[in-house]
Design an enzyme around this catalytic site. Structure first.
Site, short mmCIF file in Angstrom:
data_model
loop_
_atom_site.label_atom_id
_atom_site.label_comp_id
_atom_site.label_asym_id
_atom_site.label_seq_id
_atom_site.Cartn_x
_atom_site.Cartn_y
_atom_site.Cartn_z
N CYS A 158 0.85 -1.20 0.00
CA CYS A 158 0.00 0.00 0.00
C CYS A 158 0.88 1.24 0.00
CB CYS A 158 -0.91 -0.02 1.22
SG CYS A 158 -1.74 1.54 1.54
N CYS A 188 0.03 3.68 2.80
CA CYS A 188 0.56 3.22 4.10
C CYS A 188 2.04 3.53 4.20
CB CYS A 188 0.33 1.72 4.27
SG CYS A 188 -1.41 1.25 4.21
N ASP A 208 30.41 24.99 -21.10
CA ASP A 208 31.86 25.14 -21.20
C ASP A 208 32.20 24.91 -22.68
OD1 ASP A 208 34.61 25.19 -20.51
OD2 ASP A 208 34.63 23.01 -20.46
N ASP A 216 32.86 19.58 -18.86
CA ASP A 216 33.53 18.28 -18.98
C ASP A 216 33.86 17.68 -17.63
OD1 ASP A 216 36.87 18.73 -18.71
OD2 ASP A 216 35.64 20.50 -19.02
N ASP A 255 35.65 22.12 -13.95
CA ASP A 255 34.42 22.89 -13.81
C ASP A 255 33.64 22.52 -12.55
OD1 ASP A 255 34.75 24.32 -16.18
OD2 ASP A 255 33.94 22.68 -17.36
#
Length: 701
Positions: free
Chosen positions: A22, A25, A402, A595, A599
């Site tokens: 359920c 529940c 980028d 990449d 970054d």
């Protein structure tokens, strides 16, 4: 780390869940566990039948407490730290329902006298509804009146009270069969999704003393030698020391074209060896391998819930009590206004309201849709760390890129060498440049080193310094060599002229005297132009590029790809500041695509960080929210389509469930509906929404 007196350490535990069918529940159990003082975080994943919990208690203590909570809300539900499948409950339920149906059929066909048939109806009712009745009575004792077991018992007892014995039995049977089918459908969808992600290697062939021993991948040590035969899955990350072959990387990257591998090349766990025997030296333990990180990511992704899931959780808490109150009002209030009021008629209408009130269709279908979306993305080589990020991708209207290794191939090559100072020849300048760049891992450095095959005597290099985002300062023999961008030249007060050529410029100075420059160019990815165009068709209003390259290079890429805006000559910290400004100025969500090598701060701070070509990059997987496992930029369109499709399925399910339930409630209130239709609006609609969610996996992208 400073330890504060009295502070207890948090423990993280994961448990399997048994007998929880359920969805509503599940919400109640999760809510109760959250209220425990010693629980800091909890997530109950109904789709995967997992509970993840952070607590100051030991595993034994918390297991005892959460099982008490589960038993109070849904008798029979059990948390366990022993993972196993148990179909015994389903088989016993099928046998019980079949026996009850046979007795019901005998009574329905009036085989015996009317009085005997009534008793048979009641016996079949008890057999079929025994589980529901037991749970309902147990919950009544505990004061829990708002679960579907109680509602079904009251509704069917109301039908018995008005002497609709056949309907009472058949409604209970329909409900139990519907719950069984719903559970089987969820299990099937769960298994089909997991099958897509079943990439874990099963064994490793370890070479020891000229013998081959088959062991569990988790038992293999660093620098062990493993043998991978044709047709086998590579079990651990490593370097090929002997052999060559073609490998299938599709389970990790979604890329169907085989990849050629040979000696000294890195291969990853999950690759399938096609035709050659490979001898591989293991470079990472299984727990540190990329495939294990991916599996952990996929396993934990459903724990991060989207806003729509949290909304439905809150909605379900108020929806059921409101419908119950309306059901009671529907039975009582007409007595004061209707002249020909018949209690049994309005009791029947109230019972229909009770049957309809269970919100399982809503509660179940939304996380299942999210899970299917995550599974579909994984099949196409895109990993998403949670349903919340899938939801955010759908709302993204600005994509920031980028440049290098994202929009371009990152395959930098020297396109021009120019000497300005007559004291030096091209060979003189390039020898110094190659030596200076030989200790750097930067892409431009590799391009310069690859300009010519020059043997490197590292003893000639001293005082090597890599100036982040600018270049290199070092001594080659007795000469000070400075090579880098214009900012590095300015820092050392070296006069230079800016060349007119388009490309990344590396200026070279020897003993602080300007010598010349090297132009390096990068090839734009073939699919980049189409991807930028297609993104705008998928609701992206603005595309932006951030790069450390000069304005000439940046503008050249901008014109070719039709990017809306570019920022050039940026250091990593500049990218972060510009991203924050973009987020501040945009109304929607901002995705950053990089990449994943340098970054990390920008990936982490975007609304959605997407790492490109992250196969083999630990830092990219850690930093980003979405990971494209190969270098194919067009996967961004796949990601956007999956996010849109998942969102569409979710709102289809919400509209379907609420629409049918509202329609049934109105019909039931005016006495124009049987209880059988009410049951369909509950379990039938839940089943329909489950099947609709599974369609995400079968959709052609």
């Amino acid at each position: 780390m400073k330890v504060v007196k009295g502070m207890k350490q948090n423990n993280q535990h994961q448990f399997d869940i048994k007998n929880l069918n359920c969805a509503n529940c599940a919400l109640k159990i999760e809510s109760k566990i959250k209220k425990l003082d010693y629980v800091t975080d909890v997530n109950l994943d109904f789709v995967n039948k997992k509970l993840r919990i952070s607590t100051t208690k030991s595993i034994k203590e918390i297991l005892h407490e959460i099982n008490k909570i589960a038993s109070r809300i849904e008798p029979g539900v059990k948390f366990t730290n022993e993972s196993h499948e148990d179909n015994r409950e389903i088989i016993l339920k099928i046998i019980r329902l079949f026996m009850g149906f046979i007795i019901f059929l005998i009574a329905y066909l009036s085989v015996f006298t009317f009085q005997v048939n009534i008793y048979l109806f009641l016996v079949s009712y008890i057999i079929i509804g025994s589980s529901v009745i037991y749970k309902a009575l147990k919950n009544i004792i505990k004061g829990n009146l708002f679960d579907e077991n109680f509602l079904m018992m009251i509704a069917t007892l109301a039908a018995i009270y008005i002497k609709s014995y056949e309907e009472a039995v058949f409604v209970m049977l329909f409900y139990e069969v519907g719950e069984l089918l719903q559970d089987l459908a969820v299990n099937k969808s769960r298994n089909s999704i997991k099958k897509l992600l079943d990439i874990a290697p099963k064994y490793a062939n370890v070479k020891a003393n000229e013998k081959i021993v088959k062991v569990n991948p988790e038992e293999v040590k660093l620098n062990d030698i493993i043998i991978v035969k044709p047709g086998e899955t590579i079990p651990l990350d490593g370097i090929i020391i002997e052999g060559k072959s073609q490998v299938d990387t599709s389970k990790l990257t979604g890329e169907s074209i085989p990849r050629f591998v040979e000696e000294d090349m890195e291969v990853l766990a999950g690759f399938i060896n096609y035709n050659g025997i490979l001898e591989i030296r293991v470079t990472k333990l299984y727990e540190d391998s990329h495939i294990n990180k991916i599996l952990e990511l996929v396993e934990n992704s459903p724990s991060k819930k989207a806003k729509v899931e949290k909304f439905i959780t809150r909605f379900a808490r108020i929806y059921t009590p409101i419908v119950i109150i309306l059901a009671v009002m529907l039975v009582i209030i007409p007595n004061f206004f209707v002249n020909d009021y018949i209690f049994s008629d309005y009791l029947y209408r109230g019972a229909i309201f009770l049957v309809v009130s269970c919100p399982c269709a809503l509660v179940l279908s939304i996380p299942l849709s999210m899970f299917a979306g995550l599974g579909a993305a994984s099949r196409h080589g895109v990993l998403i760390k949670g349903g919340n990020y899938l939801d955010l991708v759908n709302k993204v209207n600005t994509v920031v890129f980028d440049k290098t290794r994202t929009l371009t191939k990152g395959n930098l090559v020297v396109s021009k060498v120019e000497v300005i100072n007559n004291k030096y020849t091209i060979d003189d300048m390039m020898e110094k440049a190659i030596y200076a760049e030989s200790l750097s891992d930067h892409a431009t450095a590799k391009a310069i080193v690859n300009y010519q095959n020059l043997p490197i005597n590292k003893e000639r290099i001293t005082n090597f310094t890599e100036v982040f985002g600018k270049g290199i300062v070092t001594n080659i023999d007795n000469d000070l060599v400075i090579i880098g961008n214009d900012k590095l030249m300015q820092e050392y007060n070296i006069e230079f002229d800016m060349p007119k050529e388009v490309g990344t410029v590396c200026f070279v100075a020897i003993n602080k005297e300007y010598v010349g420059y090297i132009i390096i160019n990068d090839e734009i990815k073939v699919e980049a132009q189409k991807v930028i165009s297609d993104l705008k068709k998928h609701g992206i209003n603005q595309t932006i590029m951030l790069t450390g390259d000069n304005f000439a290079v940046a503008n050249n890429v901008k014109e070719i790809l039709n990017i809306d805006e570019v920022y050039a000559n940026l250091l990593p910290e500049d990218k972060l500041n510009i991203l924050e400004n973009i987020k501040h100025n945009q109304n929607g969500m901002v995705m950053y695509v990089g990449d994943g090598v340098n970054d990390t701060p920008v990936l982490k701070n975007a609304h959605v960080g997407c790492a490109m070509g992250a196969l083999g990059s630990d830092i990219a997987i850690e930093a980003s929210d979405c990971v494209i496992m190969n270098d194919d930029l067009s996967k961004l369109i796949t990601l956007k389509r999956i996010a849109t499709l998942t969102n569409k399925k979710i709102w289809q399910n919400i509209s379907l469930a609420l629409g049918i339930k509202l329609f049934v409630l109105i019909l039931g209130a005016f006495g124009n509906l049987s209880m059988w239709m009410a049951i369909f609006s509950d379990v039938g609609v839940a089943l329909l929404t489950v099947l609709n969610s599974i369609l995400i996996l079968r959709h052609k992208l």
